[in-house]
Scaffold this motif. Structure first.
Motif, mmCIF file in Angstrom:
data_model
loop_
_atom_site.group_PDB
_atom_site.id
_atom_site.type_symbol
_atom_site.label_atom_id
_atom_site.label_comp_id
_atom_site.label_asym_id
_atom_site.label_seq_id
_atom_site.Cartn_x
_atom_site.Cartn_y
_atom_site.Cartn_z
ATOM 1 N N ILE A 76 18.805 -3.242 1.687
ATOM 2 C CA ILE A 76 18.031 -4.477 1.666
ATOM 3 C C ILE A 76 17.549 -4.693 0.231
ATOM 4 O O ILE A 76 17.025 -3.771 -0.399
ATOM 5 C CB ILE A 76 16.797 -4.394 2.592
ATOM 6 N N ARG A 77 17.713 -5.920 -0.256
ATOM 7 C CA ARG A 77 17.202 -6.274 -1.592
ATOM 8 C C ARG A 77 16.049 -7.256 -1.411
ATOM 9 O O ARG A 77 16.221 -8.336 -0.848
ATOM 10 C CB ARG A 77 18.291 -6.922 -2.443
ATOM 11 N N PHE A 78 14.883 -6.860 -1.883
ATOM 12 C CA PHE A 78 13.708 -7.724 -1.882
ATOM 13 C C PHE A 78 13.636 -8.404 -3.244
ATOM 14 O O PHE A 78 13.677 -7.728 -4.275
ATOM 15 C CB PHE A 78 12.435 -6.902 -1.643
ATOM 16 N N VAL A 79 13.523 -9.740 -3.245
ATOM 17 C CA VAL A 79 13.453 -10.496 -4.488
ATOM 18 C C VAL A 79 12.220 -11.387 -4.439
ATOM 19 O O VAL A 79 12.024 -12.140 -3.480
ATOM 20 C CB VAL A 79 14.715 -11.364 -4.695
ATOM 21 N N ASN A 80 11.388 -11.304 -5.472
ATOM 22 C CA ASN A 80 10.204 -12.148 -5.552
ATOM 23 C C ASN A 80 10.610 -13.524 -6.084
ATOM 24 O O ASN A 80 10.912 -13.681 -7.255
ATOM 25 C CB ASN A 80 9.141 -11.521 -6.464
ATOM 26 N N ARG A 81 10.609 -14.515 -5.200
ATOM 27 C CA ARG A 81 10.946 -15.893 -5.553
ATOM 28 C C ARG A 81 9.692 -16.758 -5.678
ATOM 29 O O ARG A 81 9.775 -17.972 -5.771
ATOM 30 C CB ARG A 81 11.859 -16.506 -4.495
ATOM 31 N N ASP A 82 8.539 -16.140 -5.652
ATOM 32 C CA ASP A 82 7.261 -16.846 -5.744
ATOM 33 C C ASP A 82 6.872 -16.946 -7.220
ATOM 34 O O ASP A 82 6.554 -15.929 -7.841
ATOM 35 C CB ASP A 82 6.205 -16.076 -4.954
ATOM 36 N N PRO A 83 6.875 -18.135 -7.802
ATOM 37 C CA PRO A 83 6.581 -18.244 -9.236
ATOM 38 C C PRO A 83 5.125 -17.967 -9.594
ATOM 39 O O PRO A 83 4.811 -17.741 -10.759
ATOM 40 C CB PRO A 83 6.965 -19.691 -9.572
ATOM 41 N N GLY A 84 4.238 -17.931 -8.595
ATOM 42 C CA GLY A 84 2.821 -17.795 -8.899
ATOM 43 C C GLY A 84 2.156 -16.499 -8.482
ATOM 44 O O GLY A 84 0.971 -16.316 -8.720
ATOM 45 N N ASN A 85 2.878 -15.583 -7.825
ATOM 46 C CA ASN A 85 2.259 -14.360 -7.319
ATOM 47 C C ASN A 85 3.161 -13.154 -7.515
ATOM 48 O O ASN A 85 4.379 -13.276 -7.482
ATOM 49 C CB ASN A 85 1.992 -14.467 -5.805
ATOM 50 N N SER A 86 2.536 -12.001 -7.655
ATOM 51 C CA SER A 86 3.242 -10.728 -7.573
ATOM 52 C C SER A 86 3.166 -10.266 -6.124
ATOM 53 O O SER A 86 2.195 -10.566 -5.425
ATOM 54 C CB SER A 86 2.587 -9.687 -8.486
ATOM 55 N N HIS A 87 4.185 -9.546 -5.679
ATOM 56 C CA HIS A 87 4.242 -9.069 -4.297
ATOM 57 C C HIS A 87 4.767 -7.639 -4.274
ATOM 58 O O HIS A 87 5.388 -7.180 -5.229
ATOM 59 C CB HIS A 87 5.178 -9.946 -3.456
ATOM 60 N N THR A 88 4.542 -6.960 -3.146
ATOM 61 C CA THR A 88 5.164 -5.658 -2.898
ATOM 62 C C THR A 88 5.904 -5.722 -1.573
ATOM 63 O O THR A 88 5.619 -6.573 -0.719
ATOM 64 C CB THR A 88 4.143 -4.498 -2.805
ATOM 65 N N ALA A 89 6.827 -4.810 -1.400
ATOM 66 C CA ALA A 89 7.451 -4.531 -0.109
ATOM 67 C C ALA A 89 7.110 -3.066 0.145
ATOM 68 O O ALA A 89 7.624 -2.180 -0.532
ATOM 69 C CB ALA A 89 8.953 -4.763 -0.160
ATOM 70 N N THR A 90 6.211 -2.829 1.082
ATOM 71 C CA THR A 90 5.635 -1.506 1.302
ATOM 72 C C THR A 90 5.683 -1.155 2.783
ATOM 73 O O THR A 90 5.238 -1.951 3.617
ATOM 74 C CB THR A 90 4.164 -1.483 0.831
ATOM 75 N N THR A 91 6.208 0.019 3.120
ATOM 76 C CA THR A 91 6.215 0.422 4.526
ATOM 77 C C THR A 91 4.834 0.926 4.928
ATOM 78 O O THR A 91 4.078 1.454 4.115
ATOM 79 C CB THR A 91 7.236 1.543 4.796
ATOM 80 N N TYR A 92 4.534 0.748 6.187
ATOM 81 C CA TYR A 92 3.302 1.300 6.754
ATOM 82 C C TYR A 92 3.519 2.786 6.996
ATOM 83 O O TYR A 92 4.363 3.184 7.802
ATOM 84 C CB TYR A 92 2.975 0.624 8.086
ATOM 85 N N HIS A 93 2.760 3.601 6.290
ATOM 86 C CA HIS A 93 2.882 5.056 6.438
ATOM 87 C C HIS A 93 1.664 5.728 5.814
ATOM 88 O O HIS A 93 1.178 5.279 4.770
ATOM 89 C CB HIS A 93 4.160 5.549 5.758
ATOM 90 N N PRO A 94 1.166 6.813 6.421
ATOM 91 C CA PRO A 94 0.004 7.517 5.864
ATOM 92 C C PRO A 94 0.207 8.012 4.425
ATOM 93 O O PRO A 94 -0.763 8.131 3.677
ATOM 94 C CB PRO A 94 -0.200 8.696 6.815
ATOM 95 N N ALA A 95 1.451 8.248 4.026
ATOM 96 C CA ALA A 95 1.709 8.720 2.663
ATOM 97 C C ALA A 95 1.478 7.630 1.624
ATOM 98 O O ALA A 95 1.362 7.927 0.435
ATOM 99 C CB ALA A 95 3.137 9.245 2.543
ATOM 100 N N ILE A 96 1.400 6.384 2.059
ATOM 101 C CA ILE A 96 1.160 5.272 1.142
ATOM 102 C C ILE A 96 -0.150 4.610 1.538
ATOM 103 O O ILE A 96 -0.238 3.930 2.567
ATOM 104 C CB ILE A 96 2.314 4.252 1.168
ATOM 105 N N LEU A 97 -1.172 4.850 0.755
ATOM 106 C CA LEU A 97 -2.501 4.264 0.960
ATOM 107 C C LEU A 97 -3.102 4.602 2.317
ATOM 108 O O LEU A 97 -3.919 3.849 2.844
ATOM 109 C CB LEU A 97 -2.457 2.750 0.748
ATOM 110 N N ASP A 98 -2.668 5.724 2.912
ATOM 111 C CA ASP A 98 -3.215 6.209 4.182
ATOM 112 C C ASP A 98 -3.169 5.155 5.291
ATOM 113 O O ASP A 98 -4.077 5.042 6.102
ATOM 114 C CB ASP A 98 -4.644 6.720 3.985
ATOM 115 N N ARG A 99 -2.084 4.399 5.332
ATOM 116 C CA ARG A 99 -1.907 3.365 6.356
ATOM 117 C C ARG A 99 -1.315 3.976 7.616
ATOM 118 O O ARG A 99 -0.672 5.017 7.573
ATOM 119 C CB ARG A 99 -0.977 2.257 5.838
#
Length: 180
Positions: free
Chosen positions: A60-83
């Motif tokens: 999967i390729r995530f591409v930021n097409r929003d000219p005004g914002n930064s974005h992330t593609a982040t999975t929900y998992h305790p290893a990342i920000l304790d989610r």
């Protein structure tokens, strides 16, 4: 009715994902596209598609097409920000980091099941997506969606498309009003 180029490309990527999924094998074709978008004034943000069915091994390729914002593609998992964990057991959690407009990130998904992801700065606005890898009953170890809401905002929980709809359609587009 005319479609703009992005819509055609997104629908083509979704169709390719569906064909690969139904064939029961990953393709060596180009990565499937998921775009990150936002309204001109930034009051709304979303992934396109918001739900995608793929075969194990799809990239999967995530591409930021929003000219005004930064974005992330982040999975929900305790290893990342304790989610809370919202990816199948055995799947590796991943985080794109902040993507500036025009930047991209790729990930290959091999573990069958439901993979929920979000944009870190915009989760509260419901910027989430769901990728279904494989099919229940066909792919060994397939794991369904998380049932515990954990600490997810209501907007995020409401934005996940149903797994059945993703499997039936191959790709689920955002609600009307979110696609320019």
């Amino acid at each position: 009715m005319t479609m703009n180029r992005r819509k055609v490309m997104t629908r083509g990527a979704a169709l390719l994902g569906t064909v690969c999924l139904r064939a029961g094998r990953a393709s060596t074709a180009a990565p499937l596209l998921v775009e990150m978008k936002g309204s001109p004034r930034g009051e709304a943000v979303w992934f396109v598609p918001v739900g995608l069915a793929v075969a194990p091994g799809a990239t999967i390729r995530f591409v930021n097409r929003d000219p005004g914002n930064s974005h992330t593609a982040t999975t929900y998992h305790p290893a990342i920000l304790d989610r809370p964990q919202r990816i199948p057991d055995g799947a590796q959690p991943w985080d794109s980091g902040l993507l500036l407009p025009g930047e991209e990130y790729e990930v290959t998904l091999t573990v069958p099941g439901v993979h929920d992801l979000y944009c870190q700065p915009h989760e509260h606005a419901g910027m989430v997506a769901r990728i279904v890898v494989g099919r229940p009953g066909q792919d060994s170890g397939w794991q369904g969606p998380a049932t515990d809401a954990g600490d997810l905002p209501r907007a995020a929980l409401a934005a996940f498309p149903p797994v059945d709809a993703i499997l039936a359609q191959g790709a689920v587009m955002p609600p009307q009003g979110k696609t320019p």
